[in-house]
Write a protein that holds these residues in place. Structure first.
Motif, PDB file in Angstrom:
ATOM      1  N   ASP A 188       0.754  -1.076  -0.077  1.00 56.76           N
ATOM      2  CA  ASP A 188      -0.213   0.088   0.080  1.00 56.76           C
ATOM      3  C   ASP A 188       0.733   1.313   0.078  1.00 56.76           C
ATOM      4  O   ASP A 188       1.787   1.263   0.529  1.00 56.76           O
ATOM      5  N   THR A 189       0.399   2.372  -0.929  1.00 52.21           N
ATOM      6  CA  THR A 189       0.799   3.738  -0.670  1.00 52.21           C
ATOM      7  C   THR A 189      -0.178   4.648  -0.465  1.00 52.21           C
ATOM      8  O   THR A 189      -1.183   4.317  -0.360  1.00 52.21           O
ATOM      9  N   ARG A 190       0.296   5.828  -0.398  1.00 50.24           N
ATOM     10  CA  ARG A 190      -0.787   6.865  -0.059  1.00 50.24           C
ATOM     11  C   ARG A 190      -1.617   6.876  -1.302  1.00 50.24           C
ATOM     12  O   ARG A 190      -2.901   7.418  -1.113  1.00 50.24           O
ATOM     13  N   THR A 191      -1.355   6.593  -2.468  1.00 53.46           N
ATOM     14  CA  THR A 191      -2.124   6.815  -3.611  1.00 53.46           C
ATOM     15  C   THR A 191      -2.542   5.658  -4.227  1.00 53.46           C
ATOM     16  O   THR A 191      -2.858   5.640  -5.429  1.00 53.46           O
ATOM     17  N   GLY A 192      -2.674   4.441  -3.335  1.00 47.41           N
ATOM     18  CA  GLY A 192      -3.150   3.105  -4.019  1.00 47.41           C
ATOM     19  C   GLY A 192      -2.263   2.131  -3.795  1.00 47.41           C
ATOM     20  O   GLY A 192      -1.096   2.205  -3.238  1.00 47.41           O
ATOM     21  N   SER A 193      -2.552   0.755  -4.267  1.00 53.75           N
ATOM     22  CA  SER A 193      -1.591  -0.506  -3.775  1.00 53.75           C
ATOM     23  C   SER A 193      -1.129  -0.896  -5.099  1.00 53.75           C
ATOM     24  O   SER A 193      -1.621  -0.456  -6.381  1.00 53.75           O
ATOM     25  N   ILE A 194       0.242  -1.254  -4.703  1.00 52.08           N
ATOM     26  CA  ILE A 194       0.964  -2.059  -5.944  1.00 52.08           C
ATOM     27  C   ILE A 194       0.986  -3.536  -5.675  1.00 52.08           C
ATOM     28  O   ILE A 194       1.034  -4.048  -4.595  1.00 52.08           O
ATOM     29  N   HIS A 195       0.731  -4.248  -6.794  1.00 52.79           N
ATOM     30  CA  HIS A 195       0.769  -5.494  -6.710  1.00 52.79           C
ATOM     31  C   HIS A 195       1.749  -6.276  -7.549  1.00 52.79           C
ATOM     32  O   HIS A 195       2.296  -5.658  -8.689  1.00 52.79           O
ATOM     33  N   ALA A 196       2.143  -7.418  -7.099  1.00 54.07           N
ATOM     34  CA  ALA A 196       3.414  -8.035  -7.954  1.00 54.07           C
ATOM     35  C   ALA A 196       3.116  -9.705  -7.692  1.00 54.07           C
ATOM     36  O   ALA A 196       2.643  -9.928  -6.697  1.00 54.07           O
ATOM     37  N   GLN A 197       3.515 -10.340  -8.754  1.00 57.59           N
ATOM     38  CA  GLN A 197       3.386 -11.636  -8.883  1.00 57.59           C
ATOM     39  C   GLN A 197       4.699 -11.978  -8.632  1.00 57.59           C
ATOM     40  O   GLN A 197       5.746 -11.547  -9.416  1.00 57.59           O
ATOM     41  N   ALA A 198       5.291 -13.273  -8.145  1.00 58.95           N
ATOM     42  CA  ALA A 198       6.403 -13.986  -7.821  1.00 58.95           C
ATOM     43  C   ALA A 198       6.638 -15.171  -8.627  1.00 58.95           C
ATOM     44  O   ALA A 198       5.737 -15.824  -9.036  1.00 58.95           O
ATOM     45  N   TRP A 199       7.818 -15.125  -9.316  1.00 59.95           N
ATOM     46  CA  TRP A 199       8.412 -16.078 -10.147  1.00 59.95           C
ATOM     47  C   TRP A 199       9.389 -16.946  -9.653  1.00 59.95           C
ATOM     48  O   TRP A 199      10.283 -16.108  -8.915  1.00 59.95           O
ATOM     49  N   GLN A 200       9.586 -18.125  -9.937  1.00 60.43           N
ATOM     50  CA  GLN A 200      10.958 -18.937  -9.266  1.00 60.43           C
ATOM     51  C   GLN A 200      11.716 -19.189 -10.451  1.00 60.43           C
ATOM     52  O   GLN A 200      11.325 -19.917 -11.306  1.00 60.43           O
ATOM     53  N   VAL A 201      13.123 -18.927 -10.348  1.00 60.96           N
ATOM     54  CA  VAL A 201      14.140 -19.343 -10.997  1.00 60.96           C
ATOM     55  C   VAL A 201      15.043 -20.296 -10.079  1.00 60.96           C
ATOM     56  O   VAL A 201      15.414 -19.880  -9.185  1.00 60.96           O
ATOM     57  N   ASN A 202      15.253 -21.571 -10.779  1.00 62.66           N
ATOM     58  CA  ASN A 202      16.019 -22.423  -9.960  1.00 62.66           C
ATOM     59  C   ASN A 202      17.601 -22.344 -10.433  1.00 62.66           C
ATOM     60  O   ASN A 202      17.777 -22.432 -11.739  1.00 62.66           O
ATOM     61  N   VAL A 203      18.372 -22.032  -9.595  1.00 60.60           N
ATOM     62  CA  VAL A 203      19.835 -21.811  -9.820  1.00 60.60           C
ATOM     63  C   VAL A 203      20.596 -22.935  -9.207  1.00 60.60           C
ATOM     64  O   VAL A 203      21.063 -22.487  -7.942  1.00 60.60           O
TER      65      VAL A 203
END
Length: 713
Positions: A188-203
């Motif tokens: 959450d920010t003062r001007t709205g929410s930011i969303h993000a999806q997580a991706w997995q990289v196998n190293v």
């Protein structure tokens, strides 16, 4: 149920372990060499381009079935091996691993999530953590358009090309939470929410989680937040860093990963500390001061930037908009939070600095070379006003490079004959290399010459591709087929075209340089490569100047600028050059790692005594430009260093290279090559680097042994 041949290939393709296993890489190449190169060595794209029938046909033609079975079995054994260095030395991290945060990761060219040294260093750190069996996960951002592809136009000006990359066409998969659902975080920010999806990289054994904002829950503006690496304004930068730090910690929590230690690789991820504090307050009922103290104990911070301008800074309004809700939850308000990012808390005109927040919220902090540690202590004395400079709690752990990624397989075969059977597993230990100088000089030199030929072949291909794009005539294309002389002393210079790196220092005296490259008895040629930041016109101007010199009749065919520097070109360069040139303005090179990659492959460094080379050079393992002293006047310093560069080239480098016996072998040069590998191969190795972080940083931060002065030495 047993896996099919195709399933085993896809399983190998989805773990980047393959990229430092030459025998596995050769399997993908043998399926279709031309397409493998065309697809930037992306195994997923390669396999998807082959039908079942065609795949089976190629497998029969190249006798691949047994090779794939063997590779798959080796990978499985590697992933499940419990007898590792980490298992014996880092048991305290077993159930609660290290969480390593970085804004970029250079794992391989098929995953364009890096811009240069910082990202490649992070990638090498993960690979060594995997090889050593150190319990570690990593967090970054997934850039849909990467950094940029570089094109150099007819006038020598850099053009940036951004090509979107589809996530499903990469060797990655969506990360899953404890509930089995996709991991999606919200900040959450003062001007709205930011969303993000997580991706997995196998190293290998390490899981790397990359956050992507290009999802339907976001506004069109925020969907592009993770489009480009270092490509936006200050507002985009702070929103990226909020997602990286706060979003990254929340993503780990969704997956049930509770880190024992958080390692921030540069200040970009410093907001992670705020989320860690908030979680302790919520979960354990702690006050802010107690939660901050507990968080500080578990955090390790590595600073990479020796100049004030290189640290991210934000004003009050920017912080309040993006961190205001977090500040409210912490109970300290925006004013209190901003104080965490100021050297002088009471100065309302001082901006919030990410590096300051990272220092204040980390018990253990380090620079990336001995000299950089000293520079950092001097730079940040204001944070510890009651301490003498030598008492400032910023130490150093010098960077290293990953042997499996950067050592040419051809040379590894030669090294096998003189090093212990398990030398690759113990490459970060001095004792492993003690017999290296008994290596056959002839065999060592022949392997080096073959790698130089391979480098020249690649440069020719890239130059022909550029000429074709620009519609050059057939005559020039034919000329490019014989570009560069395999017998000539070949000097490489490849890195970011940042002004302080002085790519054009060698051009200070053009007439003198022209005389050097025109010598038919002792020919010299230079290969340049590197990108300038899209907003850095001064850096682009340096690049253009080098290009125009390469077109001058006095230098044409002897000075070459190769476009679109990436990890693939870097491998060829560090494995094939005779000399690696590095001439930054001391002390602005925090460490530098490109020259360390050259060391592994027998090339010699010719460098200013800055960064890692200041602690590596012994007089017999390479060449020094100047004496390490700094003039207060920058122009005089540049002039002095330019003269020192020409002096060392003419009086040391060129004579030594062309001092040949009756068989054409430069025995004294080869002695320098051998000494360079033996004395530096283990020291500037990412296995040694990671072991240092474990013993001096991670274990103490996890509550293990006491680290003297809580500072890395």
């Amino acid at each position: 149920m047993a896996k099919s041949f195709r399933d085993k290939l896809f399983a190998l393709a989805h773990n980047y372990w393959w990229c430092w296993q030459p025998d596995v890489t050769s399997i993908f190449r043998d399926l279709d060499a031309a397409k493998w190169r065309e697809l930037d060595h992306n195994p997923v794209l390669l396999l998807e381009s082959l039908t079942e029938d065609l795949l089976e046909q190629r497998a029969r033609e190249s006798v691949l079935h047994s090779r794939v079975n063997y590779a798959y079995r080796r990978c499985e054994e590697y992933l499940h091996d419990k007898n590792t260095w980490g298992a014996l030395n880092a048991g305290i991290l077993g159930q609660k691993p290290v969480a390593y945060f970085s804004a970029e990761f250079g794992i391989h060219e098929s995953l364009p999530n890096y811009s240069g040294g910082l990202g490649v260093l992070a990638g090498d750190h993960l690979k060594s953590a995997s090889d050593l069996g150190v319990p570690l996960v990593a967090v970054g951002l997934l850039y849909n358009e990467g950094y940029f592809s570089q094109q150099i136009d007819e006038d020598g000006w850099q053009r940036e090309i951004y090509d979107p990359v589809s996530n499903h066409r990469l060797p990655i998969q969506k990360a899953k939470g404890l509930d089995g659902k996709d991991v999606i975080v919200k900040v959450d920010t003062r001007t709205g929410s930011i969303h993000a999806q997580a991706w997995q990289v196998n190293v290998g054994r390490v899981r790397l989680f990359l956050l992507d904002t290009n999802i339907e829950q976001n506004t069109p503006e925020d969907r592009r937040l993770t489009a480009r690496l270092y490509g936006g304004d200050v507002r985009i930068r702070i929103r990226q860093e909020v997602i990286l730090g706060i979003g990254g910690v929340r993503a780990l929590a969704q997956m049930g990963i509770v880190p024992n230690v958080v390692h921030m690789n540069e200040g970009h991820s410093a907001f992670a500390t705020l989320e860690l504090i908030r979680q302790r307050m919520n979960d354990d009922g702690m006050s802010f001061p107690d939660a901050m103290r507990e968080t500080t104990e578990m955090c390790v911070f590595t600073t990479h930037t020796p100049v004030p301008a290189g640290h991210d800074r934000f004003g009050y309004d920017m912080i309040d908009e993006h961190l205001g809700p977090t500040a409210d939850q912490l109970g300290i308000g925006t004013v209190g939070l901003i104080g965490l990012g100021r050297v002088n808390v009471a100065d309302p005109n001082e901006p919030f600095t990410m590096t300051v927040l990272a220092f204040k919220c980390s018990r253990r902090a380090n620079g990336v070379s001995a000299l950089h540690g000293m520079v950092s202590r001097r730079m940040w004395t204001g944070l510890w006003p009651n301490k003498a400079e030598h008492e400032i709690p910023i130490g150093h752990i010098t960077n290293g490079v990953h042997l499996g990624t950067w050592l040419a397989p051809q040379l590894a075969e030669v090294y096998n004959r003189v090093l212990p059977p398990d030398w690759k597993q113990r490459s970060g230990e001095a004792d492993t290399w003690k017999n290296f100088e008994s290596i056959s000089s002839g065999e060592f030199w022949e392997a080096h010459e073959a790698l130089k030929q391979r480098l020249i072949g690649m440069v020719r291909r890239r130059m022909i591709t550029r000429a074709q794009r620009l519609n050059h005539d057939k005559k020039e294309l034919i000329e490019l087929e014989s570009l560069l002389n395999p017998e000539a002393l070949t000097i490489g210079f490849a890195r970011r075209f940042a002004p302080y790196k002085r790519a054009d220092l060698v051009l200070k005296d053009v007439a003198q340089l022209a005389g050097i490259v025109a010598d038919s008895e002792r020919p010299v040629q230079l290969i340049f490569a590197g990108k300038s930041h899209p907003a850095d016109d001064f850096g682009k101007g340096i690049l253009q100047r080098i290009f125009k010199m390469s077109q001058d009749p006095a230098f044409k065919g002897k000075v070459v600028l190769v476009e679109n520097y990436d990890m693939n070109l870097a491998r060829h360069l560090v494995q094939g050059v005779d000399v690696w040139l590095n001439n930054p303005r001391r002390p602005l090179e925090a460490s530098g790692t490109s020259g360390q990659k050259v060391v592994l492959n027998g090339g010699l460094n010719c460098s200013i005594l800055d960064g890692w080379w200041a602690e590596a050079y012994d007089g017999l393992n390479g060449f020094a430009i100047g004496n390490g002293r700094i003039h207060s006047n920058q122009e005089i310093q540049d002039e002095r260093d330019a003269k020192a560069l020409m002096k060392v080239l003419q009086e040391e480098v060129i004579p030594l290279f062309y001092d040949r016996d009756e068989h054409g072998q430069p025995h004294n040069w080869i002695k320098h090559m051998k000494r360079s590998v033996r004395t530096l191969g283990w020291r500037f190795n990412s296995d040694r680097q990671v072991m240092d972080y474990v013993m001096k940083g991670y274990i103490p931060a996890a509550g293990g042994e006491y680290c003297e002065m809580d500072r890395f030495h």
